[in-house]
Scaffold this motif. Structure first.
Motif, mmCIF file in Angstrom:
data_model
loop_
_atom_site.group_PDB
_atom_site.id
_atom_site.type_symbol
_atom_site.label_atom_id
_atom_site.label_comp_id
_atom_site.label_asym_id
_atom_site.label_seq_id
_atom_site.Cartn_x
_atom_site.Cartn_y
_atom_site.Cartn_z
ATOM 1 N N ASN A 122 47.634 -70.870 -47.983
ATOM 2 C CA ASN A 122 48.856 -71.620 -48.208
ATOM 3 C C ASN A 122 49.728 -71.027 -49.296
ATOM 4 O O ASN A 122 50.937 -70.904 -49.137
ATOM 5 C CB ASN A 122 48.506 -73.055 -48.609
ATOM 6 N N GLY A 123 49.101 -70.728 -50.420
ATOM 7 C CA GLY A 123 49.894 -70.311 -51.576
ATOM 8 C C GLY A 123 49.001 -69.757 -52.659
ATOM 9 O O GLY A 123 48.129 -68.912 -52.386
ATOM 10 N N GLY A 124 49.189 -70.291 -53.861
ATOM 11 C CA GLY A 124 48.549 -69.719 -55.054
ATOM 12 C C GLY A 124 47.038 -69.563 -54.967
ATOM 13 O O GLY A 124 46.483 -68.516 -55.325
ATOM 14 N N LEU A 128 45.208 -66.027 -55.056
ATOM 15 C CA LEU A 128 44.290 -65.761 -56.171
ATOM 16 C C LEU A 128 42.985 -65.174 -55.636
ATOM 17 O O LEU A 128 42.447 -64.207 -56.180
ATOM 18 C CB LEU A 128 44.004 -67.051 -56.946
ATOM 19 N N TYR A 274 44.785 -75.456 -42.188
ATOM 20 C CA TYR A 274 45.564 -76.652 -42.554
ATOM 21 C C TYR A 274 46.694 -76.259 -43.490
ATOM 22 O O TYR A 274 46.465 -75.623 -44.513
ATOM 23 C CB TYR A 274 44.665 -77.714 -43.206
ATOM 24 N N ASN A 276 48.565 -77.792 -45.563
ATOM 25 C CA ASN A 276 48.882 -78.577 -46.763
ATOM 26 C C ASN A 276 48.522 -77.802 -48.005
ATOM 27 O O ASN A 276 47.464 -77.216 -48.082
ATOM 28 C CB ASN A 276 48.083 -79.879 -46.808
ATOM 29 N N LEU A 279 47.586 -81.227 -51.148
ATOM 30 C CA LEU A 279 47.529 -82.565 -50.566
ATOM 31 C C LEU A 279 46.327 -82.656 -49.654
ATOM 32 O O LEU A 279 46.063 -81.767 -48.854
ATOM 33 C CB LEU A 279 48.795 -82.884 -49.758
ATOM 34 N N ARG A 286 39.009 -81.083 -40.555
ATOM 35 C CA ARG A 286 38.964 -80.333 -41.816
ATOM 36 C C ARG A 286 37.546 -80.386 -42.404
ATOM 37 O O ARG A 286 37.027 -79.392 -42.901
ATOM 38 C CB ARG A 286 39.987 -80.922 -42.783
ATOM 39 N N HIS A 327 36.919 -77.428 -51.897
ATOM 40 C CA HIS A 327 36.797 -77.256 -50.444
ATOM 41 C C HIS A 327 35.393 -76.840 -50.001
ATOM 42 O O HIS A 327 34.940 -77.272 -48.942
ATOM 43 C CB HIS A 327 37.876 -76.299 -49.922
ATOM 44 N N HIS A 363 41.785 -76.415 -59.438
ATOM 45 C CA HIS A 363 43.153 -75.893 -59.413
ATOM 46 C C HIS A 363 44.210 -76.975 -59.488
ATOM 47 O O HIS A 363 45.391 -76.679 -59.272
ATOM 48 C CB HIS A 363 43.400 -75.090 -58.129
ATOM 49 N N VAL A 441 42.316 -73.142 -64.744
ATOM 50 C CA VAL A 441 42.912 -71.834 -64.471
ATOM 51 C C VAL A 441 44.010 -71.420 -65.454
ATOM 52 O O VAL A 441 44.657 -70.398 -65.259
ATOM 53 C CB VAL A 441 43.403 -71.752 -63.016
ATOM 54 N N ASN A 471 44.287 -67.547 -65.081
ATOM 55 C CA ASN A 471 44.521 -66.718 -63.895
ATOM 56 C C ASN A 471 45.153 -65.371 -64.214
ATOM 57 O O ASN A 471 45.727 -65.171 -65.290
ATOM 58 C CB ASN A 471 45.473 -67.453 -62.934
ATOM 59 N N TYR A 561 56.658 -81.646 -57.238
ATOM 60 C CA TYR A 561 56.240 -81.375 -58.622
ATOM 61 C C TYR A 561 56.722 -79.998 -59.100
ATOM 62 O O TYR A 561 56.880 -79.769 -60.287
ATOM 63 C CB TYR A 561 54.723 -81.557 -58.785
ATOM 64 N N GLY A 666 50.108 -71.404 -61.949
ATOM 65 C CA GLY A 666 51.182 -70.570 -61.456
ATOM 66 C C GLY A 666 50.717 -69.131 -61.578
ATOM 67 O O GLY A 666 50.018 -68.759 -62.537
ATOM 68 N N THR A 667 51.055 -68.312 -60.593
ATOM 69 C CA THR A 667 50.719 -66.894 -60.694
ATOM 70 C C THR A 667 51.945 -66.040 -60.380
ATOM 71 O O THR A 667 52.002 -64.879 -60.782
ATOM 72 C CB THR A 667 49.570 -66.515 -59.737
HETATM 73 C C1 26Q Z 1 42.816 -79.957 -49.243
HETATM 74 C C2 26Q Z 1 42.302 -80.839 -48.304
HETATM 75 C C3 26Q Z 1 42.767 -80.851 -47.008
HETATM 76 C C4 26Q Z 1 43.740 -79.936 -46.636
HETATM 77 C C5 26Q Z 1 44.254 -79.041 -47.568
HETATM 78 C C6 26Q Z 1 43.794 -79.055 -48.868
HETATM 79 C C7 26Q Z 1 44.351 -78.105 -49.856
HETATM 80 C C8 26Q Z 1 44.737 -76.834 -49.473
HETATM 81 C C9 26Q Z 1 45.268 -75.946 -50.385
HETATM 82 C C10 26Q Z 1 44.510 -78.449 -51.182
HETATM 83 C C11 26Q Z 1 45.031 -77.551 -52.089
HETATM 84 C C12 26Q Z 1 45.413 -76.292 -51.706
HETATM 85 C C13 26Q Z 1 45.989 -75.294 -52.601
HETATM 86 C C14 26Q Z 1 46.145 -75.433 -53.888
HETATM 87 C C15 26Q Z 1 46.769 -74.401 -54.707
HETATM 88 O O1 26Q Z 1 47.268 -73.392 -54.217
HETATM 89 N N1 26Q Z 1 46.758 -74.563 -56.028
HETATM 90 C C16 26Q Z 1 47.344 -73.581 -56.920
HETATM 91 O O2 26Q Z 1 46.328 -72.696 -57.341
HETATM 92 C C17 26Q Z 1 46.881 -71.617 -58.077
HETATM 93 C C18 26Q Z 1 45.749 -70.647 -58.388
HETATM 94 O O3 26Q Z 1 44.903 -71.184 -59.362
HETATM 95 C C19 26Q Z 1 47.565 -72.123 -59.320
HETATM 96 O O4 26Q Z 1 48.187 -71.030 -59.950
HETATM 97 C C20 26Q Z 1 48.595 -73.186 -58.984
HETATM 98 O O5 26Q Z 1 49.102 -73.749 -60.160
HETATM 99 C C21 26Q Z 1 47.979 -74.257 -58.113
HETATM 100 O O6 26Q Z 1 48.970 -75.170 -57.668
#
Ligand code: 26Q
Length: 824
Positions: A122-124, A128, A274, A276, A279, A286, A327, A363, A441, A471, A561, A666-667
């Protein structure tokens, strides 16, 4: 005798060309006469893949022979991006490949860009994990990543009429970087019932029977280190129906449809990531994904351990398992189940092993992101695991009760089971109790988890269990690969590319701050990178932006946020100010391009509204002749790793403006500064440590502090709220229909105006726009601006993921680098 036949890695241009042609003509069965860029990509990728395989095999042999403790990094997300460029750079042959491709009539950039991003994240958090794999290989740690091989990664984003549209990301069509291991499979069980039995020694054992079985098939991805032969393994599991009697029976009974349906249901488990980010939604599929992946990975890890014929109590000396968020928390329960039910260890002995094996990285502190699973769902899907969780909880609560006999509420507060309707399993609590160490982190975040969401556990487990590992990012991808010209310039001053393996060496750059030629090149490179982005923007959106304007970038997942709404409200404020100016005055402000990018979770309406507003504002401002070059607003669709590689080197300023206390680290903040951009940000996450390293004169901080947030929210809640007067004007413009039907944005405005402004957009607005004016001021003085950029880059050494991995290795995993002897 075999040795003389074993393949040798190429190093020469002519050898690359030979391999390239061989792969096109034989592996791909294509004629050289209709070799397009995609075919060229395939050919060169296969050539480099061969090279990786040779080192990969040797690495596995070396690690098996060394027989040291291994790291297992469990993550449901690995946001790898493209592999070819990285592979070429890591073996130091990109220049040679460039010439070879040139001879054959291709531009290397065009060939590289044919590759589809591996976007299993998804992202960070996912990125990472990818940076960590890079660092673990580069530092010669024996390490494995374990994840899921999703058929569909994060969706592709298109913008249609200003709205986000999600397109499935089917990425496996041609993926030369994965190797199916059809011989490495694990059967994973779901549902069924648990029966008690007495074994021959009269002990009670638990038999989990019935239900359904799904097969996990391993797909391996080589992870090359930079400037080292070490090539580690990322193992991704794919789900498949078991080819057992079950199906044959159904086929034979003429129940073809239902046999096929079973097969599809099994394959659904690894079908889709997924989407999200931060969230949690409690969907059964899942949970199935989580257990499927944990069970297969644990089976694999235990199988490898058993080959060493060691006693079980040595397991924690051989195995360190890191949980990337909650997870993979079921891995804790699964290991306890294997040890107690299958290997018939005593509970306490097993639990000792478990709790010395795992580490848990948190995280987030956002309450909506903390994982919880309903007890009835878990009872149904994983009946034996739920029993084990209840037992873990019982023993834990007994110990707590003994130590805190007078605290009447503590048991309810720290119980793994939340006594709600339905009851819920709190995964973070389980992860804490089952781990040896818990880390946040970034410093602020690690402090916050100790004082807020996990406070009771600090009292119970002691403060030593909780630690911080700030991080970092890999400088190979995020400097050398993303910004080759800057990397080259730095290397020319520091006498080589040593900084890519020891980023602290960047500090020597400060010696060149007055070197005229150096500064000139520095500025030229930034302009080149901005020009490249401007070209992409023109192609993607049709808008022409001026590369000399101040490029102001906010790219990250869209979330309230993270406050992209604060940014776009600020843009509107700027627009209104320009419109209100006397035309003669309009020469004065610093021209700016506000660039946004990021995906919204498909079900997150407010995030989608923010995207819509950005696009509407863009079309009004960009087409307003009064504004011209003074302000442009761009939404870059489908922000992903390869886009980030283009965008990060092209910013003058980037925005990291989360409500204080909400962004764990944040990275991307680190990526932008490392590429010679400045940042505007709140005192949140790693911004604080970046400030400490680069100096507060080199960063634009604004807004309320984390310590004040609670009280502000409290005040809003009790009606003490007044919309900032500048923001009120922005809202009036939106309500007046300046950006289309105001109803479209009503929910977004009322989240600030009448629903207590949870993210403090109004509270921080004045501070934000004032700070943006300081940015303008600073940018006017280009020489001073360049001073700030160079100084900042020179001081970014701390944020290398190599430093991060070294900290994990020493303070959490207790693992050593493999001794590479003379070779390295
Ligand atoms: C959980 C349950 C069901 C479905 C999805 C999820 C789910 C999926 C991805 C919950 C959270 C995430 C991702 C979280 C995330 O990317 N957090 C980020 O992590 C980065 C690395 O440590 C930080 O730099 C960010 O600040 C943080 O938001």
């Amino acid at each position: 005798a075999w040795r003389k036949y074993s393949a040798k890695p190429f190093t020469q241009k002519s050898e690359i060309e030979l391999e390239f042609v061989r792969h096109i003509e034989t592996t791909l069965a294509r004629s050289l006469f209709n070799c397009d860029e995609l075919a060229a990509y395939s050919g060169i990728a296969l050539a480099f893949r061969d090279r990786l395989i040779i080192e990969w095999n040797k690495t596995q042999q070396r690690q098996t022979f060394a027989d040291q403790k291994r790291i297992y990094y469990l993550s449901l997300e690995f946001l790898m991006g493209r592999a070819l460029d990285n592979a070429m750079l890591n073996v130091g042959l990109k220049d040679v490949a460039k010439e070879a491709l040139g001879d054959l009539g291709f531009r290397i950039e065009d060939v590289i860009s044919q590759e589809h991003d591996a976007a299993l994240g998804n992202g960070g958090l996912g990125r990472l994990a990818a940076c960590f794999l890079d660092s673990m290989a580069t530092l010669n740690y024996p390490a494995w990543g374990y994840g899921l091989r999703y058929r569909y990664g994060i969706f592709k984003q298109e913008i249609v009429d200003g709205y986000q549209v999600e397109i499935p990301d089917y990425w496996l069509d041609f993926n030369p970087w994965e190797f199916p291991r059809h011989d490495i499979t694990v059967n994973v069980q779901f549902y069924g019932t648990v029966n008690k039995q007495r074994d021959t020694q009269g002990r009670t054992t638990h038999i989990w029977q019935g239900g359904e079985t799904v097969q996990a098939v391993a797909y391996d991805v080589p992870i090359p280190g930079y400037g080292t032969p070490t090539t580690n393994n990322l193992r991704l599991w794919s789900s498949k129906a078991t080819s057992g009697e079950f199906n044959f029976q159904k086929f034979n009974a003429g129940d073809y449809e239902s046999a096929v349906a079973d097969e599809q249901r099994a394959e659904t488990i690894s079908a889709v990531l997924y989407p999200n980010d931060n969230l949690e939604r409690g969907k059964e599929l899942r949970l199935k994904q989580q257990y499927f992946w944990c069970a297969a990975s644990l089976y694999d890890i235990v199988r490898r351990f058993k080959k060493t014929k060691r006693a079980w109590n040595e397991f924690p000396d051989q195995v360190a398992i890191q949980l990337n968020d909650t997870h993979p928390t079921l891995a804790i329960v699964e290991l306890q189940r294997i040890l107690v039910d299958i290997e018939v260890l005593e509970w306490d002995e097993a639990w000792h092993i478990v709790t010395h094996t795992f580490g848990y990285t948190n995280h987030t502190v956002l309450p909506e992101a903390l994982e919880k699973w309903s007890v009835p769902m878990m009872q149904n899907l994983l009946p034996r695991h739920l029993q084990i969780i209840y037992d873990i909880n019982l023993f834990f609560l007994q110990s707590v009760e003994k130590r805190f006999p007078t605290d009447r509420d503590i048991l309810a507060r720290v119980s793994i089971i939340e006594e709600s309707h339905p009851k819920m399993v709190r995964m973070a609590y389980l992860a804490i109790i089952g781990s040896q160490k818990v880390n946040g982190v970034a410093e602020l975040h690690s402090d916050l988890i100790k004082t807020t969401i996990f406070k009771d556990f600090v009292d119970i487990c002691g403060p030593d269990k909780f630690t911080n590992v700030t991080n970092g990012i890999t400088p190979r991808r995020w400097l050398h690969q993303a910004n080759p010209r800057l990397s080259e310039l730095i290397a020319s001053k520091l006498g080589g590319y040593g900084f890519l393996k020891d980023l602290a060496l960047l500090e020597e750059l400060e010696d060149f701050i007055n070197d005229k030629e150096f500064r000139k090149s520095w500025v030229e490179i930034k302009l080149m990178n901005k020009t490249r982005l401007a070209k992409h923007i023109k192609e993607a959106t049709g808008y022409q932006v001026n590369p000399n304007a101040l490029f102001d970038v906010q790219v990250k997942r869209i979330h309230e946020y993270k406050r992209q709404q604060l940014n776009i409200f600020g843009v509107i404020h700027r627009y209104l100010a320009i419109k209100a100016m006397d035309p003669k005055e309009r020469a004065k402000p610093v021209p700016r391009v506000s660039i946004f990018g990021g995906k919204a979770a498909p079900g997150y309406w407010m995030a989608k509204t923010i995207i819509h507003l950005i696009n509407k504002v863009a079309s009004v401002i960009n087409n307003d002749p009064d504004v011209g070059d003074l302000l442009k607003v761009i939404f870059v669709a489908d922000y992903n790793v390869s886009k980030a590689e283009m965008i990060c080197p092209a910013s003058d300023i980037s925005e990291h403006i989360s409500t204080a206390g909400t962004e764990a680290s944040g990275t991307s903040n680190m990526k932008f500064v490392l590429n010679g951009g400045l940042i505007i940000g709140t005192c949140d996450g790693a911004n604080i440590e970046i400030t400490r390293e680069i100096g507060e004169q080199n960063i634009f901080l604004f807004g309320n502090l984390a310590e004040d947030v609670e009280e502000l929210r409290h005040r809003h809640y009790y009606g003490d709220f007044k919309l900032d007067m500048h923001l009120a004007k922005v809202f009036d413009a939106i309500k007046g229909g300046m950006f289309g039907p105001p109803d479209d944005f009503a929910a977004l405005l009322s989240s600030v105006e009448s629903h207590s402004d949870y993210y403090l957009v109004s509270d921080d607005f004045l501070s934000y726009i004032e700070t943006q004016e300081l940015v303008d001021e600073a940018f006017r003085n280009q020489d001073e601006w360049t001073d700030k950029c160079i100084t900042s880059v020179a001081r970014m050494g701390f944020f290398s993921s190599d430093r991060v991995i070294t900290e994990y290795a020493e303070s959490i995993w207790n693992v050593e680098q493999l001794d590479m002897g003379k070779e390295n």
